[in-house]
Design a protein around this motif. Structure first.
Motif, PDB file in Angstrom:
ATOM      1  N   PRO A  33       2.839  42.135  -3.944  1.00  0.00           N
ATOM      2  CA  PRO A  33       2.746  40.767  -3.422  1.00  0.00           C
ATOM      3  C   PRO A  33       3.671  40.521  -2.233  1.00  0.00           C
ATOM      4  O   PRO A  33       3.373  39.710  -1.377  1.00  0.00           O
ATOM      5  CB  PRO A  33       3.158  39.896  -4.605  1.00  0.00           C
ATOM      6  N   LEU A  34       4.777  41.232  -2.164  1.00  0.00           N
ATOM      7  CA  LEU A  34       5.667  41.059  -1.028  1.00  0.00           C
ATOM      8  C   LEU A  34       5.011  41.513   0.265  1.00  0.00           C
ATOM      9  O   LEU A  34       5.239  40.949   1.321  1.00  0.00           O
ATOM     10  CB  LEU A  34       6.968  41.837  -1.251  1.00  0.00           C
ATOM     11  N   ILE A  35       4.189  42.531   0.169  1.00  0.00           N
ATOM     12  CA  ILE A  35       3.549  43.077   1.358  1.00  0.00           C
ATOM     13  C   ILE A  35       2.309  42.272   1.740  1.00  0.00           C
ATOM     14  O   ILE A  35       2.054  42.024   2.907  1.00  0.00           O
ATOM     15  CB  ILE A  35       3.163  44.554   1.133  1.00  0.00           C
ATOM     16  N   TYR A  36       1.534  41.857   0.745  1.00  0.00           N
ATOM     17  CA  TYR A  36       0.242  41.239   1.014  1.00  0.00           C
ATOM     18  C   TYR A  36       0.212  39.746   0.738  1.00  0.00           C
ATOM     19  O   TYR A  36      -0.847  39.165   0.631  1.00  0.00           O
ATOM     20  CB  TYR A  36      -0.835  41.913   0.165  1.00  0.00           C
ATOM     21  N   ASP A  37       1.364  39.098   0.640  1.00  0.00           N
ATOM     22  CA  ASP A  37       1.415  37.684   0.297  1.00  0.00           C
ATOM     23  C   ASP A  37       0.734  36.802   1.337  1.00  0.00           C
ATOM     24  O   ASP A  37       0.231  35.738   1.013  1.00  0.00           O
ATOM     25  CB  ASP A  37       2.862  37.253   0.115  1.00  0.00           C
ATOM     26  N   HIS A  38       0.688  37.230   2.585  1.00  0.00           N
ATOM     27  CA  HIS A  38       0.110  36.407   3.646  1.00  0.00           C
ATOM     28  C   HIS A  38      -1.415  36.523   3.710  1.00  0.00           C
ATOM     29  O   HIS A  38      -2.051  35.832   4.489  1.00  0.00           O
ATOM     30  CB  HIS A  38       0.704  36.818   4.992  1.00  0.00           C
ATOM     31  N   ILE A  39      -2.023  37.383   2.894  1.00  0.00           N
ATOM     32  CA  ILE A  39      -3.463  37.607   2.939  1.00  0.00           C
ATOM     33  C   ILE A  39      -4.163  36.737   1.905  1.00  0.00           C
ATOM     34  O   ILE A  39      -3.726  36.629   0.770  1.00  0.00           O
ATOM     35  CB  ILE A  39      -3.784  39.098   2.681  1.00  0.00           C
ATOM     36  N   ASN A  40      -5.250  36.115   2.315  1.00  0.00           N
ATOM     37  CA  ASN A  40      -6.061  35.301   1.424  1.00  0.00           C
ATOM     38  C   ASN A  40      -7.209  36.183   0.914  1.00  0.00           C
ATOM     39  O   ASN A  40      -8.206  36.364   1.610  1.00  0.00           O
ATOM     40  CB  ASN A  40      -6.598  34.084   2.183  1.00  0.00           C
ATOM     41  N   PRO A  41      -7.099  36.760  -0.296  1.00  0.00           N
ATOM     42  CA  PRO A  41      -8.103  37.723  -0.764  1.00  0.00           C
ATOM     43  C   PRO A  41      -9.452  37.098  -1.084  1.00  0.00           C
ATOM     44  O   PRO A  41     -10.444  37.799  -1.209  1.00  0.00           O
ATOM     45  CB  PRO A  41      -7.477  38.312  -2.023  1.00  0.00           C
ATOM     46  N   TYR A  42      -9.510  35.773  -1.212  1.00  0.00           N
ATOM     47  CA  TYR A  42     -10.762  35.126  -1.611  1.00  0.00           C
ATOM     48  C   TYR A  42     -11.499  34.507  -0.432  1.00  0.00           C
ATOM     49  O   TYR A  42     -12.562  33.945  -0.602  1.00  0.00           O
ATOM     50  CB  TYR A  42     -10.469  34.058  -2.672  1.00  0.00           C
ATOM     51  N   ALA A  43     -10.933  34.598   0.743  1.00  0.00           N
ATOM     52  CA  ALA A  43     -11.548  34.066   1.962  1.00  0.00           C
ATOM     53  C   ALA A  43     -11.938  32.607   1.797  1.00  0.00           C
ATOM     54  O   ALA A  43     -12.973  32.173   2.251  1.00  0.00           O
ATOM     55  CB  ALA A  43     -12.747  34.916   2.366  1.00  0.00           C
ATOM     56  N   GLU A  44     -11.078  31.856   1.124  1.00  0.00           N
ATOM     57  CA  GLU A  44     -11.308  30.424   0.968  1.00  0.00           C
ATOM     58  C   GLU A  44     -10.463  29.677   1.980  1.00  0.00           C
ATOM     59  O   GLU A  44      -9.244  29.858   2.042  1.00  0.00           O
ATOM     60  CB  GLU A  44     -10.951  29.970  -0.442  1.00  0.00           C
ATOM     61  N   PHE A  45     -11.096  28.879   2.786  1.00  0.00           N
ATOM     62  CA  PHE A  45     -10.406  28.086   3.788  1.00  0.00           C
ATOM     63  C   PHE A  45     -10.856  26.642   3.621  1.00  0.00           C
ATOM     64  O   PHE A  45     -11.918  26.261   4.094  1.00  0.00           O
ATOM     65  CB  PHE A  45     -10.726  28.599   5.196  1.00  0.00           C
ATOM     66  N   PRO A  46     -10.048  25.834   2.921  1.00  0.00           N
ATOM     67  CA  PRO A  46     -10.458  24.453   2.686  1.00  0.00           C
ATOM     68  C   PRO A  46     -10.583  23.688   4.002  1.00  0.00           C
ATOM     69  O   PRO A  46      -9.703  23.738   4.848  1.00  0.00           O
ATOM     70  CB  PRO A  46      -9.342  23.880   1.815  1.00  0.00           C
ATOM     71  N   ILE A  47     -11.700  23.000   4.151  1.00  0.00           N
ATOM     72  CA  ILE A  47     -11.974  22.244   5.359  1.00  0.00           C
ATOM     73  C   ILE A  47     -12.306  20.811   4.990  1.00  0.00           C
ATOM     74  O   ILE A  47     -13.131  20.567   4.115  1.00  0.00           O
ATOM     75  CB  ILE A  47     -13.170  22.872   6.142  1.00  0.00           C
ATOM     76  N   ASP A  48     -11.671  19.889   5.661  1.00  0.00           N
ATOM     77  CA  ASP A  48     -11.951  18.467   5.446  1.00  0.00           C
ATOM     78  C   ASP A  48     -12.901  18.037   6.566  1.00  0.00           C
ATOM     79  O   ASP A  48     -12.480  17.806   7.704  1.00  0.00           O
ATOM     80  CB  ASP A  48     -10.665  17.653   5.474  1.00  0.00           C
ATOM     81  N   LEU A  49     -14.179  17.935   6.255  1.00  0.00           N
ATOM     82  CA  LEU A  49     -15.177  17.592   7.268  1.00  0.00           C
ATOM     83  C   LEU A  49     -15.205  16.104   7.585  1.00  0.00           C
ATOM     84  O   LEU A  49     -15.913  15.668   8.481  1.00  0.00           O
ATOM     85  CB  LEU A  49     -16.561  18.060   6.810  1.00  0.00           C
ATOM     86  N   ASP A  50     -14.410  15.312   6.874  1.00  0.00           N
ATOM     87  CA  ASP A  50     -14.344  13.888   7.142  1.00  0.00           C
ATOM     88  C   ASP A  50     -13.358  13.563   8.256  1.00  0.00           C
ATOM     89  O   ASP A  50     -13.376  12.438   8.792  1.00  0.00           O
ATOM     90  CB  ASP A  50     -13.941  13.114   5.876  1.00  0.00           C
ATOM     91  N   ASN A  51     -12.500  14.486   8.622  1.00  0.00           N
ATOM     92  CA  ASN A  51     -11.515  14.265   9.675  1.00  0.00           C
ATOM     93  C   ASN A  51     -11.769  15.188  10.848  1.00  0.00           C
ATOM     94  O   ASN A  51     -12.116  16.359  10.670  1.00  0.00           O
ATOM     95  CB  ASN A  51     -10.101  14.501   9.163  1.00  0.00           C
ATOM     96  N   ARG A  52     -11.584  14.642  12.059  1.00  0.00           N
ATOM     97  CA  ARG A  52     -11.728  15.451  13.266  1.00  0.00           C
ATOM     98  C   ARG A  52     -10.403  16.087  13.614  1.00  0.00           C
ATOM     99  O   ARG A  52      -9.340  15.541  13.332  1.00  0.00           O
ATOM    100  CB  ARG A  52     -12.210  14.578  14.419  1.00  0.00           C
ATOM    101  N   LEU A  53     -10.454  17.239  14.237  1.00  0.00           N
ATOM    102  CA  LEU A  53      -9.244  17.896  14.723  1.00  0.00           C
ATOM    103  C   LEU A  53      -8.754  17.198  15.986  1.00  0.00           C
ATOM    104  O   LEU A  53      -9.555  16.786  16.821  1.00  0.00           O
ATOM    105  CB  LEU A  53      -9.518  19.360  15.035  1.00  0.00           C
ATOM    106  N   ALA A  54      -7.458  17.081  16.108  1.00  0.00           N
ATOM    107  CA  ALA A  54      -6.873  16.501  17.330  1.00  0.00           C
ATOM    108  C   ALA A  54      -6.808  17.584  18.390  1.00  0.00           C
ATOM    109  O   ALA A  54      -5.878  18.377  18.428  1.00  0.00           O
ATOM    110  CB  ALA A  54      -5.502  15.937  17.016  1.00  0.00           C
TER     111      ALA A  54
END
Length: 55
Positions: A33-54
């Motif tokens: 986990p120390l080596i791979y802690d920054h990796i998201n193994p499930y490829a889940e990226f929560p997106i809030d489609l109700d808000n626009r990006l600035a």
């Protein structure tokens, strides 16, 4: 590509005999986990489609 800071720390410790000799398989497994802690193994990226990006 520059290795992550955690990777450099692990490499440094694993070069020292007094740390490596008492290590078990569970200890090596715990390093992962120390080596791979920054990796998201499930490829889940929560997106809030109700808000626009600035942009």
């Amino acid at each position: 590509m520059v290795p992550a800071n955690n990777t450099l720390k692990i490499q440094h410790v694993l070069q020292e005999k007094e740390w490596v000799d008492p290590m078990t398989n569970d200890d090596y497994r715990a390093l992962t986990p120390l080596i791979y802690d920054h990796i998201n193994p499930y490829a889940e990226f929560p997106i809030d489609l109700d808000n626009r990006l600035a942009i």
